[in-house]
Each structure stands twice: as C-alpha cells, then as structure tokens.
Design a protein around this motif. Structure first.
Motif, PDB file in Angstrom:
ATOM      1  N   GLY A  33       0.778  -1.237   0.000  1.00 61.85           N
ATOM      2  CA  GLY A  33       0.000   0.000   0.000  1.00 61.85           C
ATOM      3  C   GLY A  33       0.807   1.281   0.000  1.00 61.85           C
ATOM      4  N   ILE A  34       2.073   1.219  -0.428  1.00 61.18           N
ATOM      5  CA  ILE A  34       2.923   2.410  -0.351  1.00 61.18           C
ATOM      6  C   ILE A  34       2.484   3.491  -1.334  1.00 61.18           C
ATOM      7  N   ASN A  35       1.877   3.106  -2.438  1.00 59.07           N
ATOM      8  CA  ASN A  35       1.472   4.078  -3.453  1.00 59.07           C
ATOM      9  C   ASN A  35       0.018   4.529  -3.310  1.00 59.07           C
ATOM     10  N   ARG A  36      -0.644   4.116  -2.258  1.00 59.46           N
ATOM     11  CA  ARG A  36      -2.028   4.529  -2.052  1.00 59.46           C
ATOM     12  C   ARG A  36      -2.076   5.990  -1.604  1.00 59.46           C
ATOM     13  N   ARG A  37      -2.972   6.767  -2.205  1.00 65.19           N
ATOM     14  CA  ARG A  37      -3.112   8.174  -1.832  1.00 65.19           C
ATOM     15  C   ARG A  37      -3.724   8.301  -0.443  1.00 65.19           C
ATOM     16  N   LEU A  38      -3.328   9.341   0.246  1.00 65.34           N
ATOM     17  CA  LEU A  38      -3.913   9.623   1.553  1.00 65.34           C
ATOM     18  C   LEU A  38      -5.320  10.184   1.370  1.00 65.34           C
ATOM     19  N   ASP A  39      -6.215   9.832   2.276  1.00 69.60           N
ATOM     20  CA  ASP A  39      -7.555  10.417   2.202  1.00 69.60           C
ATOM     21  C   ASP A  39      -7.542  11.807   2.845  1.00 69.60           C
ATOM     22  N   LYS A  40      -8.677  12.465   2.780  1.00 71.29           N
ATOM     23  CA  LYS A  40      -8.759  13.851   3.234  1.00 71.29           C
ATOM     24  C   LYS A  40      -8.404  13.993   4.716  1.00 71.29           C
ATOM     25  N   LYS A  41      -8.886  13.068   5.526  1.00 73.80           N
ATOM     26  CA  LYS A  41      -8.618  13.149   6.964  1.00 73.80           C
ATOM     27  C   LYS A  41      -7.136  12.937   7.251  1.00 73.80           C
ATOM     28  N   GLU A  42      -6.520  11.990   6.552  1.00 72.84           N
ATOM     29  CA  GLU A  42      -5.094  11.729   6.752  1.00 72.84           C
ATOM     30  C   GLU A  42      -4.250  12.931   6.330  1.00 72.84           C
ATOM     31  N   ILE A  43      -4.636  13.589   5.239  1.00 73.60           N
ATOM     32  CA  ILE A  43      -3.904  14.778   4.789  1.00 73.60           C
ATOM     33  C   ILE A  43      -3.980  15.889   5.830  1.00 73.60           C
ATOM     34  N   GLU A  44      -5.146  16.066   6.408  1.00 77.71           N
ATOM     35  CA  GLU A  44      -5.313  17.092   7.435  1.00 77.71           C
ATOM     36  C   GLU A  44      -4.428  16.797   8.646  1.00 77.71           C
TER      37      GLU A  44
END
Length: 468
Positions: free
Chosen positions: A425-436
């Motif tokens: 899962g290293i290339n999975r994008r972060l979701d909005k909550k994780e980015i915050e």
C-alpha cells in the motif's frame, strides 16, 4: 457346320437346365430356413431380431436428433447475425479453434495493458530525471521569427496586445498577492488555477516528518505511504523505505549506547544534536557518529585472526556502512556509493548493500554497473525473505528490458514489482482526513522536534536494529 451348331445348342440347354435347377434348389432352401425361423419354435432367435431392430431404431433416432440440432444451431446463428447487423455492427463468426484461443488473446491483451503502464512509468522516470537506459537527447529551443510580410507597425500592435493580455491574466499565487481585476469583463477564471496543487518535497526535506512519525509510534509502512505521497514520486519506493529503515537503525544505535564508546576517544556530537541536525537536512553529524563506530569495528577486526568472530564483526560493520550510505544518499550520492561499495567488500553476502549500491549506480546513470548489481540481487535473494529488494530490482530492470525491446520480460518484471508495492500500500493516496493530520503534524513539527527526539532516545524499545 450344321452338326456343330446343333451340338452347341444341346450343350447350352443341358447346362442352363442344370444351373436353374441349382438356383431353384437354393431358393427353396432359403425359404425353408426362413419358414423355420419364423415358426416361433426358436424364442432366442426372435429376441435377437427384436433387439437388432431396436438398435437400428435408436441409431436412426440419434442421426435425426443430430440433424435437427444442426438445423437449430444454424437458425440461431442466422438470427444472431441479423440482430448484430441491425445494431450497426459487423458480425464475425468464430470457429471452434478461435474460441479455444480466447484465453490466449486475453493474456495478450493483459500484456499490452501492462506494457502501456510500464511506458507511463518510464515517462514518469524521465520527468523526474530518474535513471533510464537510453541516451540523452539534447533539447533546443526554437524561436518563432516574424513573417516577412508583417510590418513594424503590426509588430508593435501585436506586442501591445500581448502586454495587455499578460496584464489581464489571473495570478492566484498567494505569495505574489496579485488580484483579479473584476472590472475587466475579458478576464476569465481558469479552473486549473483553482485546483489545489500538492507541494512536492524532497526526501531530505521530509526527514523531520519521518522522525516525528517514528516518535508517535506510527507503523513503518504508514510512514512510507505518507512520505511517498508528499514526495510525489521524486524518489522510488525503495529509496523511501530504505531511508526510513536507516533512520530507525541510527536511532537504535543511539538508544543502545553504541556511540558512547566512540565518543570517549573522539570529539563527536551528542546523539540528540545529530538527530536534530538530520531532521533539519544536515546529515554530517549523524554520519560522523556512524563513521566513528565503523572505524572502531574495522580496527578491532583487523587485529583478530581469520575466523567466525572476525567475519561477524565485518558483517556488522557492513550493515553499519549500509545505514551510513542510505543517510548520506539524502545529500551526497557519490559518498553513499563509496559507502555501499565498502559494505559489499566487507560482506559480499549483504543483500541490502547490493540493492542500495545498484540504486546509486541507477541514479548516477552508470548503466552496466546498475544492471550487473540488480541481477546480483536477483541471483542471491530469496523472494520470500527479501521481497522488497527483489521488487525494486525487477522494477528497474523492467525499464532496461523495455528500452531493449523485450516487452514481454519487461511486462513480467513490472507486474511482479507492482504486485508487491500494491500489497504493502505504499502508493495509495492519503484520504482527506489523513492529509489534514499530516498537515497539522508538519505545522507543529519544528516546535515539537526537540521534545520528540528526547522522547525517541528515551524509548528503550527503539534499540532493535532492522538487521539484528
């Protein structure tokens, strides 16, 4: 002449009468046989006749059913053809042999899809100035010259219009502070300017975030996913994973007191100071501590006789040299290359050193050495024990095979490599909550960095080395 003719007629008469008498006798015998057969005296014979008739009937029924089935199939085929032509498509009739090749066609389509994906990956590598197995092409700028028929007045007019257009362009860069002129009706808002662009950070600039997340007890793969997202593909998956591991190993050496003995004989920085500078992008203090430990081990081993204990110290020093190289690679690839070459010399069985050495040759665009080192990893590594090293080697070699025109081998290696990175899962994008959450951590990491480092170095559980 006449007596001969009479004699001939008599011979024919006698012969024919005997012949017909024989035939009549045979016919009578056949009739007597059939009469006795149908007398009903022989039940077994009658049963065999019945069974034979049943068999003949079944055979005829089978032939009729096959004939009817073929007719039905023909009408269905014609009906399907008519429906397809009504929809505006060309009908193609497939033979049994073509239907049996459907799986092979599907595999070929999948290979083509993987080849396209590999081409995209190769283009991305080119954009990021990554190593590719092709010669560099020089780029030249072509300036448009004014047309001969264009008058000086027209040139000045066009130049004036261009200046006005530039003045009317929208600039939403908050650093420049320019605003849109709402009074200008010709000004249009470009949707692309309103799209949030994630700022790309180099791996060296993300060390502080790595240390912060280690201090928070975040899982190593989650740290790698976060750094990969913030780095936006500037570094490979293996670069990021190996950097995180090297930082954790440096912390483990500091927590276990490995640097204390070296500090007694040499003037060296404190561990917390070295880690703080490393977080700020300066690896020199951390490298000085690593070098002191390596020198001490080499001096100790050089005075020992050849044997298992000496080999063990060399192996340990080889792993220290690998850690040194991964930290040095953040700012000095040449220094890192020398460190990995030393690691391989000290312990030729050190797979991590071989993989990282190949990466350095990769970055320095030393094609032949890179291919040789990556193949060395594949020859020595057990895929179940070292999946990360194998995946990285396959990924880079897939680019080489693709450049050489071996699309099949390139697609195979690229697929296997991609499967591994997708699984972790290293290339999975972060979701909005994780980015915050990450943005909040980054906004406070400088304020909290000293406390985070003190917390890390006080954690006795952090003494475990990755290669122990």
């Amino acid at each position: 002449m006449v007596p001969c003719k009479i004699m001939l007629e008599r011979i024919i008469t006698i012969t024919s009468s005997d012949y017909f008498s024989i035939i009549a006798h045979d016919i009578n015998s056949v009739l007597d046989f059939l009469a006795s057969y149908w007398d009903g005296t022989n039940t077994l014979r009658m049963a065999s006749i019945v069974l034979m008739l049943i068999a003949v009937a079944l055979f005829l029924l089978l032939i009729i059913s096959l004939y009817v089935k073929s007719i039905i199939a023909f009408f269905k085929s014609e009906s399907k053809k008519a429906d397809t032509e009504e929809d505006g498509f060309e009908y193609t009739e497939y033979t049994d042999e073509e239907e049996n090749n459907e799986e092979e066609i599907a595999e070929q389509n999948e290979e083509r899809e993987l080849e396209r994906e590999l081409a995209n990956e190769l283009n991305l590598s080119k954009e990021n100035n990554s190593f590719v197995f092709e010669d560099k092409a020089e780029k030249t700028e072509i300036k448009e010259l004014p047309q001969e028929n264009e008058s000086p007045k027209e040139e000045k007019s066009a130049e004036k219009e261009n200046k006005e257009t530039k003045n009317n362009m929208i600039d939403l860069d908050w650093k420049k502070g320019k605003k849109i002129d709402l009074a200008d009706d010709n000004a249009k808002l470009d949707p692309a300017l309103l799209k949030y662009q994630q700022t790309k950070k180099s791996l060296n600039d993300l060390v502080a975030l790595i240390i912060d997340m280690i201090g928070r007890g975040v899982d190593e793969l989650k740290i790698a996913q976060t750094i990969m997202f913030r780095n936006q593909g500037e570094n490979s998956e293996d670069d990021i994973l190996q950097t995180i591991t090297a930082i954790k190993d440096f912390i483990a050496l500091a927590v276990s007191g490995k640097f204390k003995k070296a500090k007694q004989t040499k003037q060296l920085p404190d561990e917390d100071e070295a880690l703080y500078h490393l977080a700020m992008g300066d690896a020199s203090l951390a490298l000085a501590l690593m070098e002191a430990v390596m020198d001490e081990n080499i001096e100790t081993a050089s005075t020992m006789p050849v044997g298992e204990r000496r080999d063990k110290i060399f192996m340990e020093t080889s792993y220290y040299s690998s850690t040194f190289g991964s930290i040095a690679a953040l700012s000095d690839v040449s220094l890192a290359t020398g460190s990995f070459e030393l690691a391989v010399e000290l312990a030729p069985q050190n797979l991590i050193a071989w993989g990282r050495l190949a990466d350095m040759y990769h970055i320095l665009e030393n094609n032949q050495k890179a291919i040789w080192a990556y193949n060395k990893v594949l020859d020595m590594a057990d895929e179940e024990l070292s999946p990360q090293l194998v995946a990285n080697a396959r990924k880079i070699l897939s680019q080489y095979y693709y450049a050489q025109g071996n699309s099949l081998q390139a697609a195979k290696f690229f697929t296997l490599s991609k499967q591994y990175y997708d699984s972790i899962g290293i290339n999975r994008r972060l979701d909005k909550k994780e980015i915050e959450i990450i943005e909040l951590i980054e906004s406070r990491q400088k304020e909290d960095l000293e406390g985070t480092i003190a917390k890390i170095l006080a954690n006795y559980d952090a003494r475990q080395l990755s290669f122990a």
